[in-house]
Design an enzyme around this catalytic site. Structure first.
Site, short mmCIF file in Angstrom:
data_model
loop_
_atom_site.label_atom_id
_atom_site.label_comp_id
_atom_site.label_asym_id
_atom_site.label_seq_id
_atom_site.Cartn_x
_atom_site.Cartn_y
_atom_site.Cartn_z
N HIS A 1 0.82 -1.21 0.00
CA HIS A 1 0.00 0.00 0.00
C HIS A 1 0.86 1.27 0.00
O HIS A 1 0.70 2.15 -0.83
CB HIS A 1 -0.93 0.00 1.20
CG HIS A 1 -1.88 1.15 1.18
ND1 HIS A 1 -3.14 1.05 0.64
CD2 HIS A 1 -1.75 2.43 1.58
CE1 HIS A 1 -3.73 2.23 0.72
NE2 HIS A 1 -2.91 3.09 1.29
N HIS B 1 3.13 6.22 -1.82
CA HIS B 1 3.76 7.39 -1.19
C HIS B 1 5.28 7.32 -1.25
O HIS B 1 5.95 7.84 -0.37
CB HIS B 1 3.32 7.50 0.28
CG HIS B 1 1.85 7.71 0.43
ND1 HIS B 1 1.24 8.90 0.12
CD2 HIS B 1 0.86 6.88 0.84
CE1 HIS B 1 -0.06 8.80 0.35
NE2 HIS B 1 -0.32 7.58 0.77
N LYS C 1 -4.87 10.76 -8.49
CA LYS C 1 -4.70 10.97 -7.05
C LYS C 1 -4.67 12.49 -6.87
O LYS C 1 -3.70 13.14 -7.24
CB LYS C 1 -3.40 10.33 -6.56
CG LYS C 1 -3.19 10.50 -5.07
CD LYS C 1 -2.79 9.19 -4.41
CE LYS C 1 -2.84 9.33 -2.91
NZ LYS C 1 -2.75 8.06 -2.21
#
Length: 285
Positions: free
Chosen positions: A158, A174, A220
């Protein structure tokens, strides 16, 4: 706004300073910020693109290949099925790769400092092999993103690799190395930077950025990420915040090297759900 946690600010600043594997802006890589991102909602398929070029103008790939923590990290990025709801299959080779990566980061001063700190707090086992098992469980143990579904996710996938939900939503992603590599393959389209409220534009030397991008057909609207830091630095930071709190969502305000940040960590049972930095302000304002 929450008060800054001075103990963690001091610890994370120490880690920042001993992060010898970190790449230096202007020297090891250059970013090209271009325009400010427009308004967007999660799930938008088309948004205004205010950056015609890539975010990463160049990155010294020799560093990525020759620094063991980067090299072992990169080998993990192709191990996942990005779509949630699709069960993950972990092969024996992938388990070996996960272990090689953990061995590489555990040998760094950054992770040693993290381990020492967690020992003082009685949140980690003294034995390195036990600590490694603990890290494996937090980051690599698979779980189902939705109750009762097949195990389709893990903290590492993730946070560092990114996932998509029903082809409409980007989850996680990220990490700057993954961003750079995806961008190089033209999988990611950088749409522009998100400016701080009281600042006109980030600086090309800023090592924490808020950006907008599309990936695999979804947008995003805001994604924030450290830039240039080593994988061990992010691993250490998020692991510490995860272990210090029992809450489902933790927001820790810290000052690291002139950056005022909120580190956000979500837990999924005994595992990391997601983790990322949110830039509150930078000292260059």
């Amino acid at each position: 706004r929450k008060a800054f946690n001075h103990e963690l600010s001091k610890l994370f600043s120490e880690m920042w300073n001993m992060d010898v594997n970190r790449l230096m802006p202007g020297k090891d890589y250059t970013i090209d910020l271009q325009g400010k991102a427009g308004a967007a909602q999660q799930g938008d398929s088309a948004v205004q693109d205010n950056a015609a070029r890539h975010l990463f103008h160049n990155v010294n790939e020799e560093c990525l290949k020759s620094i063991k923590t980067f090299a072992t990290f990169i080998s993990l990025l192709d191990n996942y099925e990005t779509s949630t709801g699709t069960a993950e299959v972990v092969t024996p080779e992938e388990i070996v790769e996960n272990n090689c990566f953990l061995d590489a980061i555990l040998a760094t001063e950054v992770m040693k400092l993290a381990h020492e700190y967690l020992l003082k707090k009685k949140l980690a086992k003294p034995n390195l092999a036990d600590f490694k098992d603990q890290l494996y469980d937090i980051w690599f143990q698979l779980y189902a993103r939705k109750e009762g579904d097949r195990p389709d996710s893990c903290g590492f996938e993730h946070v560092f690799v990114g996932e998509t939900r029903r082809g409409k939503q980007i989850l996680g992603l990220h990490n700057w190395v993954q961003f750079y590599l995806q961008e190089k393959r033209n999988q990611i389209d950088y749409k522009g930077y998100i400016a701080q409220k009281n600042k006109t534009k980030p600086d090309k030397d800023d090592q924490v950025l808020s950006i907008q991008f599309s990936w695999k057909g979804s947008v995003k609207p805001v994604g924030s990420t450290f830039i240039g830091v080593s994988p061990e630095f992010e691993f250490a930071l998020y692991t510490i915040i995860f272990l210090l709190s029992e809450e489902r969502v933790t927001h820790q305000a810290v000052k690291i090297e002139g950056y005022e940040l909120q580190i956000v960590v979500y837990r999924h049972g005994h595992h990391i759900g997601t983790a990322y930095p949110v830039l509150l302000s930078t000292s260059s304002e």
